[in-house]
Design a protein around this motif. Sequence first.
Motif, PDB file in Angstrom:
ATOM      1  N   ILE A  78       0.836  -1.207   0.000  1.00 40.49           N
ATOM      2  CA  ILE A  78       0.000   0.000   0.000  1.00 40.49           C
ATOM      3  C   ILE A  78       0.865   1.249   0.000  1.00 40.49           C
ATOM      4  CG2 ILE A  78      -1.689   1.314   1.351  1.00 40.49           C
ATOM      5  CD1 ILE A  78      -2.849  -1.365   2.286  1.00 40.49           C
ATOM      6  N   THR A  79       1.966   1.203   0.747  1.00 37.33           N
ATOM      7  CA  THR A  79       2.887   2.337   0.784  1.00 37.33           C
ATOM      8  C   THR A  79       3.423   2.644  -0.606  1.00 37.33           C
ATOM      9  OG1 THR A  79       3.526   1.898   3.076  1.00 37.33           O
ATOM     10  CG2 THR A  79       5.069   3.161   1.746  1.00 37.33           C
ATOM     11  N   CYS A  80       3.812   1.611  -1.330  1.00 40.72           N
ATOM     12  CA  CYS A  80       4.307   1.822  -2.702  1.00 40.72           C
ATOM     13  C   CYS A  80       3.188   2.224  -3.649  1.00 40.72           C
ATOM     14  CB  CYS A  80       5.006   0.555  -3.197  1.00 40.72           C
ATOM     15  SG  CYS A  80       6.606   0.251  -2.406  1.00 40.72           S
ATOM     16  N   ASP A  81       1.992   1.675  -3.464  1.00 40.14           N
ATOM     17  CA  ASP A  81       0.856   2.023  -4.324  1.00 40.14           C
ATOM     18  C   ASP A  81       0.579   3.529  -4.292  1.00 40.14           C
ATOM     19  OD1 ASP A  81       0.397  -0.514  -5.219  1.00 40.14           O
ATOM     20  OD2 ASP A  81      -1.284  -0.935  -3.877  1.00 40.14           O
ATOM     21  N   TYR A  82       0.718   4.129  -3.107  1.00 39.81           N
ATOM     22  CA  TYR A  82       0.395   5.547  -2.950  1.00 39.81           C
ATOM     23  C   TYR A  82       1.624   6.436  -2.932  1.00 39.81           C
ATOM     24  CZ  TYR A  82      -4.505   4.439  -2.195  1.00 39.81           C
ATOM     25  OH  TYR A  82      -5.801   4.019  -2.372  1.00 39.81           O
ATOM     26  N   GLY A  83       2.799   5.868  -3.226  1.00 41.46           N
ATOM     27  CA  GLY A  83       4.012   6.672  -3.313  1.00 41.46           C
ATOM     28  C   GLY A  83       4.436   7.297  -1.998  1.00 41.46           C
ATOM     29  N   GLU A  94      16.863  -3.965  -4.196  1.00 39.89           N
ATOM     30  CA  GLU A  94      17.921  -4.898  -4.608  1.00 39.89           C
ATOM     31  C   GLU A  94      17.341  -6.265  -4.956  1.00 39.89           C
ATOM     32  OE1 GLU A  94      20.479  -4.757  -1.240  1.00 39.89           O
ATOM     33  OE2 GLU A  94      21.543  -2.939  -1.910  1.00 39.89           O
ATOM     34  N   PHE A  95      16.359  -6.716  -4.194  1.00 43.70           N
ATOM     35  CA  PHE A  95      15.681  -7.981  -4.490  1.00 43.70           C
ATOM     36  C   PHE A  95      15.019  -7.923  -5.867  1.00 43.70           C
ATOM     37  CE2 PHE A  95      11.524 -10.088  -4.580  1.00 43.70           C
ATOM     38  CZ  PHE A  95      11.875 -11.408  -4.350  1.00 43.70           C
ATOM     39  N   CYS A  96      14.322  -6.828  -6.142  1.00 53.16           N
ATOM     40  CA  CYS A  96      13.641  -6.698  -7.440  1.00 53.16           C
ATOM     41  C   CYS A  96      14.642  -6.675  -8.595  1.00 53.16           C
ATOM     42  CB  CYS A  96      12.780  -5.431  -7.455  1.00 53.16           C
ATOM     43  SG  CYS A  96      11.340  -5.514  -6.374  1.00 53.16           S
ATOM     44  N   ALA A 111      14.005  -2.437 -10.680  1.00 48.85           N
ATOM     45  CA  ALA A 111      13.523  -1.956  -9.386  1.00 48.85           C
ATOM     46  C   ALA A 111      12.539  -0.806  -9.574  1.00 48.85           C
ATOM     47  CB  ALA A 111      14.685  -1.521  -8.512  1.00 48.85           C
ATOM     48  N   SER A 112      11.892  -0.743 -10.746  1.00 47.40           N
ATOM     49  CA  SER A 112      10.926   0.320 -11.016  1.00 47.40           C
ATOM     50  C   SER A 112       9.736   0.221 -10.064  1.00 47.40           C
ATOM     51  CB  SER A 112      10.419   0.226 -12.456  1.00 47.40           C
ATOM     52  OG  SER A 112       9.639  -0.944 -12.615  1.00 47.40           O
ATOM     53  N   GLN A 113       8.961   1.293  -9.993  1.00 44.05           N
ATOM     54  CA  GLN A 113       7.784   1.314  -9.126  1.00 44.05           C
ATOM     55  C   GLN A 113       6.828   0.183  -9.506  1.00 44.05           C
ATOM     56  OE1 GLN A 113       7.690   3.210  -6.607  1.00 44.05           O
ATOM     57  NE2 GLN A 113       5.622   3.726  -5.989  1.00 44.05           N
ATOM     58  N   LYS A 114       6.638  -0.017 -10.783  1.00 44.23           N
ATOM     59  CA  LYS A 114       5.733  -1.077 -11.245  1.00 44.23           C
ATOM     60  C   LYS A 114       6.231  -2.450 -10.817  1.00 44.23           C
ATOM     61  CE  LYS A 114       3.642  -2.966 -15.461  1.00 44.23           C
ATOM     62  NZ  LYS A 114       3.554  -2.839 -16.939  1.00 44.23           N
ATOM     63  N   THR A 115       7.534  -2.668 -10.942  1.00 44.15           N
ATOM     64  CA  THR A 115       8.094  -3.971 -10.577  1.00 44.15           C
ATOM     65  C   THR A 115       8.003  -4.193  -9.074  1.00 44.15           C
ATOM     66  OG1 THR A 115       9.619  -3.847 -12.453  1.00 44.15           O
ATOM     67  CG2 THR A 115      10.138  -5.436 -10.719  1.00 44.15           C
ATOM     68  N   ARG A 116       8.281  -3.154  -8.298  1.00 50.14           N
ATOM     69  CA  ARG A 116       8.170  -3.283  -6.839  1.00 50.14           C
ATOM     70  C   ARG A 116       6.754  -3.690  -6.448  1.00 50.14           C
ATOM     71  NH1 ARG A 116      11.690   1.093  -3.469  1.00 50.14           N
ATOM     72  NH2 ARG A 116      13.572   1.070  -4.728  1.00 50.14           N
ATOM     73  N   LYS A 117       5.763  -3.043  -7.049  1.00 54.33           N
ATOM     74  CA  LYS A 117       4.380  -3.386  -6.753  1.00 54.33           C
ATOM     75  C   LYS A 117       4.086  -4.840  -7.095  1.00 54.33           C
ATOM     76  CE  LYS A 117       2.510   1.287  -7.502  1.00 54.33           C
ATOM     77  NZ  LYS A 117       1.577   2.093  -8.313  1.00 54.33           N
ATOM     78  N   ASN A 132      -2.680 -10.100 -16.459  1.00 52.61           N
ATOM     79  CA  ASN A 132      -2.020  -8.973 -17.127  1.00 52.61           C
ATOM     80  C   ASN A 132      -0.497  -9.096 -17.098  1.00 52.61           C
ATOM     81  OD1 ASN A 132      -1.327  -8.265 -14.508  1.00 52.61           O
ATOM     82  ND2 ASN A 132      -2.923  -6.700 -14.337  1.00 52.61           N
ATOM     83  N   THR A 133      -0.011 -10.271 -16.699  1.00 54.76           N
ATOM     84  CA  THR A 133       1.440 -10.505 -16.693  1.00 54.76           C
ATOM     85  C   THR A 133       1.727 -11.997 -16.804  1.00 54.76           C
ATOM     86  OG1 THR A 133       3.506 -10.121 -15.479  1.00 54.76           O
ATOM     87  CG2 THR A 133       1.595 -10.723 -14.183  1.00 54.76           C
ATOM     88  N   THR A 134       2.875 -12.307 -17.317  1.00 54.03           N
ATOM     89  CA  THR A 134       3.391 -13.693 -17.286  1.00 54.03           C
ATOM     90  C   THR A 134       4.670 -13.742 -16.454  1.00 54.03           C
ATOM     91  OG1 THR A 134       4.666 -13.332 -19.315  1.00 54.03           O
ATOM     92  CG2 THR A 134       2.432 -14.199 -19.563  1.00 54.03           C
ATOM     93  N   GLU A 135       4.937 -12.654 -15.757  1.00 53.37           N
ATOM     94  CA  GLU A 135       6.189 -12.517 -15.023  1.00 53.37           C
ATOM     95  C   GLU A 135       5.963 -12.834 -13.541  1.00 53.37           C
ATOM     96  OE1 GLU A 135       9.869  -9.296 -14.796  1.00 53.37           O
ATOM     97  OE2 GLU A 135       7.810  -8.578 -14.994  1.00 53.37           O
ATOM     98  N   LEU A 136       6.032 -14.124 -13.228  1.00 53.42           N
ATOM     99  CA  LEU A 136       5.912 -14.586 -11.851  1.00 53.42           C
ATOM    100  C   LEU A 136       7.082 -15.531 -11.557  1.00 53.42           C
ATOM    101  CD1 LEU A 136       2.067 -15.342 -11.738  1.00 53.42           C
ATOM    102  CD2 LEU A 136       3.235 -13.267 -10.983  1.00 53.42           C
ATOM    103  N   PRO A 137       8.309 -15.034 -11.581  1.00 51.33           N
ATOM    104  CA  PRO A 137       9.493 -15.899 -11.535  1.00 51.33           C
ATOM    105  C   PRO A 137       9.678 -16.655 -10.228  1.00 51.33           C
ATOM    106  CG  PRO A 137      10.125 -13.589 -11.315  1.00 51.33           C
ATOM    107  CD  PRO A 137       8.673 -13.610 -11.675  1.00 51.33           C
ATOM    108  N   THR A 138       9.039 -16.214  -9.159  1.00 50.66           N
ATOM    109  CA  THR A 138       9.258 -16.890  -7.873  1.00 50.66           C
ATOM    110  C   THR A 138       8.147 -17.883  -7.534  1.00 50.66           C
ATOM    111  OG1 THR A 138       8.072 -15.244  -6.544  1.00 50.66           O
ATOM    112  CG2 THR A 138      10.415 -14.823  -7.007  1.00 50.66           C
ATOM    113  N   VAL A 139       7.131 -17.992  -8.403  1.00 52.34           N
ATOM    114  CA  VAL A 139       5.998 -18.868  -8.108  1.00 52.34           C
ATOM    115  C   VAL A 139       6.244 -20.250  -8.710  1.00 52.34           C
ATOM    116  CG1 VAL A 139       3.522 -19.230  -8.367  1.00 52.34           C
ATOM    117  CG2 VAL A 139       4.409 -16.914  -8.036  1.00 52.34           C
TER     118      VAL A 139
END
Length: 626
Positions: free
Chosen positions: A248-253, A271-273, A280-286, A335-342
């Motif tokens: 939520i913190t990242c969602d609302y900046g 760093e994890f992202c 490590a963009s905002q979208k990727t962090r979310k 809306n994504t196929t990017e779930l590398p940790t699942v």
Amino acid sequence: MGEFTREYLELLSEKYPNTASVCSELINLRAILALPKGTEHFISDLHGESGAVRHILNNCSGVILEKVRRLFEGLRGEKACRALCSIIYYPREELGALRERGELTPERVRNTLEDLCLLAETLSSKYTRSYVRESMPAGWEFVLDELLHIQRDEDANQHRYHDAILDSIIATGAVDSVIIALAELVKRLAVDRLHVVGDIFDRGPDPAGIIETLMRRRRIDIQWGNHDILWLGAAAGSPACIFTVLRITCDYGNEMTLERRYGVSLRALGEFCERVYGSASQKTRKRALSVLGFKLEGQVIKRHPGYGMDDRLMLERINYNDWTVELESGVYPLNTTELPTVDPADPYRLSAEEAALVDEYVDAFRESQPLRRHLDFIYRKGSTYLVCNGNLLYHGCIPLTAEGKFARVRHGGRWYSGKALMDYADAVVKSAWVSGDESALDMMWYLWCGNDSPFSGRVFHTFERAMVDDKSTWAEPRNAYFRYWNDEKTARMILAEFGLDPDTGHIINGHTPVKAVKGESPVKAGGRLFVIDGGFCKAYQKTTGIAGYTLIYSSHGIGLKSHRPFEGVAKVLSENADIESDSVNIETFPRRRYIADSDEGAVLRRRIAALDELLALYRSGEIVEK
């Protein structure tokens, strides 16, 4: 022997050791019962909007302007009234601005001091002199006490004394300090008690600033909202709550709230992202936080099948071959196929890097002393609900069935409903904060978003909102409470459940923004229920059309205030601008209400009864005076 035991009365005699001390206290208490009931101020859903909240508290939702107009408008006019109010709201800033503009003349200073003294004296008439003195800012008690209590006499001795004090204030260069102290006293006397009906955190940029402001209040209580519960759970160490707070913190900046206010760095997340997602963009962090949230929530749900939330185990509903998800209403593309940790075979298992990240943030939240200090205040001043002076206060809802009856919810092998469910939730929060065991922390997450949680009242569709673009899947079903809250019979049922008179009691509710722009009314159930979430949060103001509701409950009646957006302190200082508010008188009492009519009065009458018995024992010689 009467109502009280001999042992209790002997203990009481240690505080009141003789007839004189008992009589003195009885005179004091019986006199207090004759004073008007203090004004109560209700606010809700503050959501980090510290500027607007600070101003609402400074102007007491317009109470101070009303008092100033009553005293000075006929003599000085509206412009002078607003200028005085600006000094009361922001004395340090306004005095600096006036001095910079060359407007703080000796005459202006003296008039301001005299006006503030008259206003404070007028407001103090509702209180005992000892209470007023206790309300005075530290260090200025003697000066303010003397200024507020002038005795008229034939030789005007007291007026000369009063004038000499004002002259000394000016001569010693203490003008700013005394005006600031008087302004603070006025604000403390204008409102006797502040009720915060939930949701201090999230969305807005500065919940920490709000809490610092609230911590300076003398009489305050808080009814926890679902966002407060989330932060309490996070500070206590719940991984599911922590990663929801981060998302939520990242969602609302609002990353600065965590990093600067609470010392929780988001560097490890970045760093994890970078390592796992390549950005490590905002979208990727979310996205990373959403996936971690789904996993941690899934683990909680699997540990507690009794929560009845298996339908929210969304990662196992995904078809990882065509990247679709099966929902109750159909099959939808992600809306994504990017779930590398699942891992499709074990989707709720954390990867080694995710597990390390979770451990790091659990430690960071638990070890943040500023966070602990703020949340400990929320915990100590808070409760699930409050019964106060005939009103029932809670943030979310009382879960109901489709038929409008109290919903029965099973926890720990027992069934709870109505007041018992609220009491159980209260006990869970206290247990989680004190002990921090896994079961209690899991329950904190459930209270944040569970299907039958009294703090939530709806089925969260967090997964759909993050992973499915079709907005028809985003709608979040609400508890039947929100279908019945305009029904007077239901409101009366709830009031009776909590021991209140259905004919005179009121429910004061937050949580759900009132769409005033569409004609929705905050007054529901024939005047038995008020919803005071009107949009402090700027993100909601286009939907609500206003910037928040507040409620004022004085000795004369109940008034609802709807506020327009706050345009900032700078405009107050430059133009004497205020938050413009519309007042609606909800209820005028047939007679003024006194402390004798309040909860405090009931407590005082019991003390009076005990002292009456002690006095009788002194006079009969059964207890020896000291």
